[in-house]
Design an enzyme around this catalytic site. Structure first.
Site, PDB file in Angstrom:
ATOM      1  CD  GLU A 247     -21.425 -13.213   1.017  1.00 15.99           C
ATOM      2  OE1 GLU A 247     -21.222 -14.084   1.869  1.00 15.99           O
ATOM      3  OE2 GLU A 247     -22.355 -13.261   0.185  1.00 15.99           O
TER       4      GLU A 247
ATOM      5  CG  ASP B 185     -24.712 -17.476  -3.096  1.00 11.30           C
ATOM      6  OD1 ASP B 185     -24.068 -18.516  -2.962  1.00 11.30           O
ATOM      7  OD2 ASP B 185     -25.076 -16.761  -2.147  1.00 11.30           O
TER       8      ASP B 185
ATOM      9  CD  GLU C 182     -27.347 -19.902   1.214  1.00 14.49           C
ATOM     10  OE1 GLU C 182     -26.282 -20.504   0.991  1.00 14.49           O
ATOM     11  OE2 GLU C 182     -27.422 -18.665   1.332  1.00 14.49           O
TER      12      GLU C 182
HETATM   13  C1  GCV Z   1     -20.812 -18.643   4.460  1.00 11.67           C
HETATM   14  C2  GCV Z   1     -23.927 -16.886   0.590  1.00 11.67           C
HETATM   15  C3  GCV Z   1     -24.528 -17.410   1.852  1.00 11.67           C
HETATM   16  C4  GCV Z   1     -23.645 -17.125   3.052  1.00 11.67           C
HETATM   17  C5  GCV Z   1     -22.285 -17.772   2.789  1.00 11.67           C
HETATM   18  C6  GCV Z   1     -21.740 -17.203   1.491  1.00 11.67           C
HETATM   19  C7  GCV Z   1     -20.446 -17.885   1.112  1.00 11.67           C
HETATM   20  O1  GCV Z   1     -23.898 -15.508   0.611  1.00 11.67           O
HETATM   21  O2  GCV Z   1     -25.780 -16.866   2.040  1.00 11.67           O
HETATM   22  O3  GCV Z   1     -24.242 -17.668   4.194  1.00 11.67           O
HETATM   23  O4  GCV Z   1     -21.411 -17.520   3.853  1.00 11.67           O
HETATM   24  O5  GCV Z   1     -22.647 -17.426   0.443  1.00 11.67           O
HETATM   25  O6  GCV Z   1     -20.517 -18.822   0.346  1.00 11.67           O
HETATM   26  O7  GCV Z   1     -19.404 -17.476   1.585  1.00 11.67           O
END
Ligand code: GCV
Length: 836
Positions: free
Chosen positions: A298, A376, A404
């Site tokens: 990411e 996720d 989340e």
């Molecule tokens: C900290 C998902 C979440 C992100 C998070 C990522 C991760 O994409 O939306 O906010 O980033 O996971 O676990 O690294």
């Protein structure tokens, strides 16, 4: 103390703000039998005030006093084995002070022995940390009114029992729903660490032994000399609670912060930069737990930018940490953007694709941290197949206490039943019993290291997570990190008794609601393994099924006019099912043997595909959304039955959220059902979807100062159109004649409340005001607010027991504020028992 009981018996329970979580030590009556079991004194076998053993003694003193009003004195280092005392210390300290004792069982690292014989109590840990855990265990018994004689030893399932905070240096928390950071503000560590100490106490009581304080999307400025000192201060606060501090690293720090022209993990200047910074860290934090690394994921930098492997990246840190005994938690959450038009592409394949070939190449102090499922933190996923593919690498499971994708603490969702589906999965490695929990704890592959990490993201809110009921997830996480075989309901009930007291009705009601909550949320969010159908491109909160597809993020549903689901078979799809050991792969490869709650995870089927129940997939969707939302409607009523049994402050805080959840579950239900009805063209056999006999659409009312607004995505608005005021300063009104039969109704008003203004609304019946509200949900609830009219900002307010005559005039007046134009979607007149 007596007066407190008196107040409690009158139902006047003292207000509580949640700060003490499950460690409130609420007063309990003490019968003669209880008096005879209370120890008169406490012997701590380490007199240093910052030692966990001393902290344990002080905690026992505080607990005895708060629960039973007793005044046990603390004495140090003199052993009183025969009198009325609690003795707390390590086994070694005990033997030194009290002489040898052969009734103490063998303990593993951090394990403890709890032995209670009347007023004589021994709490002995293999380490000081273990002794502190034992003290909390003893206090948990006392706080639940349990004076049974016990004698048992308990040991951790694994050495890694960590939490990860995703706190940013500016004080905001990524996916945090409990307010700003308790650690950071304006790029530095906060001066006042009072909340950190309170957090340490909570974490120690659930046997967490390390906390990573900053976001995995890490900022290199954490490593400035001033912040290293600040980390030292944080570690000093955690240390007496037996908790070590770890930090997340930004892979590019040598370049971004250190001024080097590279961050290639094999470049000698980079190696020496990390070794130097690690040395400085250990000067400030001599017992630092280690590093957590998110690399090549990411947008985060990583070794692949220099054509180095992820193992080479991880080992860079492992070597720097090795002299100090630190470990590297290297995240397996690595994936690339993908192309959906290629039927074979699949983000779920990424972890195994990236890591399997590196098995055996990681240094001994590297632990690969694996999210529970391949995508996720979704409402349902199969266990990550990576657990079955690393034979020579230590692993840890990553869970997410912070909700989340599961209602962001504005919805009640008790997570352990979901986690248990993963922990208890049998991967059949080499055809043998191999539970996921035995893999990551190191048992299966006989690894020394292993364990769990959970993203927690507490903030400065006194509730810690944004909602009192969400704390059950943190509590149970700690319990599972210690013993992943613990039962979801048993842990919950301990937490309820500790948090809300011993009343049976309180226990039964919160148990019922909590155990219903994940199935209900799955019901109204995403079924049959299709994932949480939220807006993955924005706040991950409200419904937006279309956002899953037509982008490179790979959380695809592949929904079209005829069918839905990812074909992850080997024979025709992405090949993901083949990443599991043979028996499990065969199970998932075959549509007939795939568990139906994961059907659409593994198979692409027509909406008319029949399930074992005989229902079609689409009808199952419709029904599940109705059932899930119907369950959520019962939560406020269930909770209301506890009025007077819980202090008003917590009672009202929870009730407000449950009311909100009941309304938002209907928004979820209708959005998802409308979306798939629109896509498939297949009507609901029960004729509920897009059929709302009790609604009056705002756009069909007589509007003055209001205008229509086409909402996107269309399905989050009833009839896809809402109304907004004509300008930011125009007060609008929407009027309609009521054509329902005269009677008493609950009046529900659906509107949108977004960030950037606090509009005001008033409801009039024949010009008499019957209700009003303010659009302040961004300050009230915990989820990330939206700046649009969408599935996140859609919300319902209900006025109960409104007496209406056929022909009455209903008027809603909306006063905009800031950028928020007092939006309205519809009203519903709900006869008793109707949910619409
Ligand atoms: C900290 C998902 C979440 C992100 C998070 C990522 C991760 O994409 O939306 O906010 O980033 O996971 O676990 O690294």
């Amino acid at each position: 103390m007596r007066s407190l009981f008196f107040l409690a018996s009158l139902g006047l329970v003292a207000a509580e703000n949640g700060l003490d979580g499950w460690l409130r030590y609420a007063p309990l009556p003490c019968s003669h039998q209880c008096q005879s079991k209370l120890p008169a004194s406490i012997v701590v076998l380490n007199a240093t005030e910052t030692s966990p053993v001393y902290v344990a003694g002080a905690e026992i003193q505080n607990g005895l006093n708060r629960i039973y009003g007793s005044h046990a004195k603390i004495s140090q280092n003199q052993c009183k084995t025969s009198s009325s005392a609690v003795v707390v210390g390590t086994v070694e300290q005990y033997r030194k002070a009290c002489g040898s004792s052969n009734d103490i069982p063998e303990l593993e690292e951090d394990g403890f022995w709890l032995n209670t014989e009347g007023q004589k109590i021994r709490i002995l840990g293999s380490t000081e940390r273990g002794a502190l855990y034992g003290a909390f265990e003893y206090l948990s018994m006392l706080a639940q009114g349990n004076f049974s004689a016990v004698s048992y030893a308990t040991n951790p399932s694994a050495p890694i029992r960590w939490v990860n905070q995703w706190d940013n240096m500016d004080g905001r928390i990524e996916r945090g729903y409990g307010g700003p950071s308790i650690f950071f503000r304006n790029g530095a560590i906060v001066d006042d660490l009072t909340r950190v100490k309170q957090y340490a106490r909570l974490l120690a009581s659930i046997r967490i032994n390390a906390v990573v304080v900053n976001n995995v999307n890490a900022n290199a400025t954490l490593l400035t000399p001033e912040n290293l000192k600040g980390l030292g201060r944080i570690a000093d606060v955690f240390r007496p609670y037996g908790i070590k501090v770890g930090i997340s690293l930004n892979f590019a720090s040598p370049k971004d912060l250190g001024g080097l022209n590279t961050f290639d993990p094999l470049d000698p200047s980079v190696v020496s930069w990390w070794s130097n910074i690690t040395q400085q860290l250990y000067q400030n934090v001599p017992d630092m737990a280690g590093y957590l690394v998110k690399a090549n994921s990411e947008g985060q930098p990583g070794p692949q930018e220099y054509n180095r492997t992820l193992a080479e990246g991880a080992n860079l840190f492992a070597k720097a940490l090795q002299p100090y005994g630190g470990i590297v938690m290297f995240r397996a959450f690595v994936y690339n953007q993908l192309n959906e038009s290629n039927w074979k592409e699949d983000r779920a394949n990424a972890a195994v694709d990236f890591f399997k070939e590196l098995d055996g190449e990681f240094d001994e102090n590297v632990v690969v941290q694996i999210k529970y499922g391949p995508i996720d933190f979704q409402v349902r996923e199969p266990a990550s197949p990576l657990f079955a593919n690393l034979f020579n690498t230590s692993t840890a499971i990553e869970l997410q206490v912070t909700q989340e994708y599961l209602g962001q603490q504005s919805h009640l969702v008790y997570l352990p039943p979901l986690w248990k589906t993963i922990l208890d999965s049998d991967l059949r490695i080499d055809g043998k019993h191999s539970l996921v929990r035995d893999v990551y704890t190191g048992k299966h592959f006989k690894r020394k290291l292993g364990g769990s990490a959970a993203v927690v993201n507490v903030g400065t809110n006194t509730t810690w997570l944004g909602s009192h009921l969400s704390m059950s997830n943190l509590y149970a996480y700690g319990r599972l990190a210690w013993n992943p075989a613990d039962d979801a309901q048993d842990m919950l009930q301990d937490w309820i008794r500790l948090t809300f007291g011993l009343d049976r009705q309180v226990l039964n009601t919160i148990t019922k609601m909590s155990m219903q909550s994940w199935p209900a949320y799955e019901g109204y969010s995403g079924n049959l393994g299709i994932q949480t159908l939220t807006d993955i491109l924005y706040t991950h909160y409200g419904p937006n099924p279309a956002s899953q597809d037509n982008n490179g993020w790979g959380q695809w549903t592949r929904a079209d006019h005829t069918g839905i689901g990812m074909d992850r078979t080997v024979k025709n799809g992405t090949g993901f099912s083949g990443q599991y050991p043979a028996e499990v792969a065969a199970l998932y490869e075959n549509i007939d043997t795939t568990p139906e709650d994961l059907l659409l995870w593994f198979h692409h089927v027509d909406y008319t595909h029949r399930l074992h129940s005989g229902k079609t997939v689409i009808q199952h969707f419709y029904d599940a959304h109705y059932t899930g939302a119907a369950t959520a409607q019962t939560f406020p009523t269930q909770w209301q039955s506890l009025k007077g049994k819980i202090d008003d402050e917590r009672f009202n805080h929870v009730l407000r959220r449950l009311d909100y959840q009941a309304g938002h579950s209907i928004i979820w239900r209708d959005a998802i059902n409308t979306f798939y009805y629109n896509l498939s063209g297949i009507p609901d056999t029960a004729k509920r979807v897009d059929h709302h006999p009790w609604r009056i659409e705002a756009e069909s009312m007589k509007l003055d100062g209001y205008k229509t607004y086409t909402v996107s995505p269309f399905e989050v608005s009833s009839g896809s159109v809402a109304i907004v005021t004509a300008s930011n300063s125009t007060v609008g009104s929407a009027t309609t004649r009521i054509n329902f039969a005269s009677g008493t109704y609950d009046l529900a008003v659906n509107y949108y409340d977004f960030y950037g203004g606090q509009s005001q609304w008033q409801v009039y019946l024949n010009d008499k005001k019957i209700g009003e509200w303010v659009g302040n949900s961004e300050d009230v609830y915990s989820h990330t607010p939206s700046i649009y009219l969408d599935g996140h900002s859609a919300i319902r307010v209900t006025f109960r027991g409104v007496k209406v005559k056929k022909g009455d005039m209903l008027k809603i007046v909306g006063k905009p504020d800031g950028v928020e134009p007092a939006p309205l979607d519809y009203v519903s007149f709900l006869p008793d028992g109707v949910v619409d």
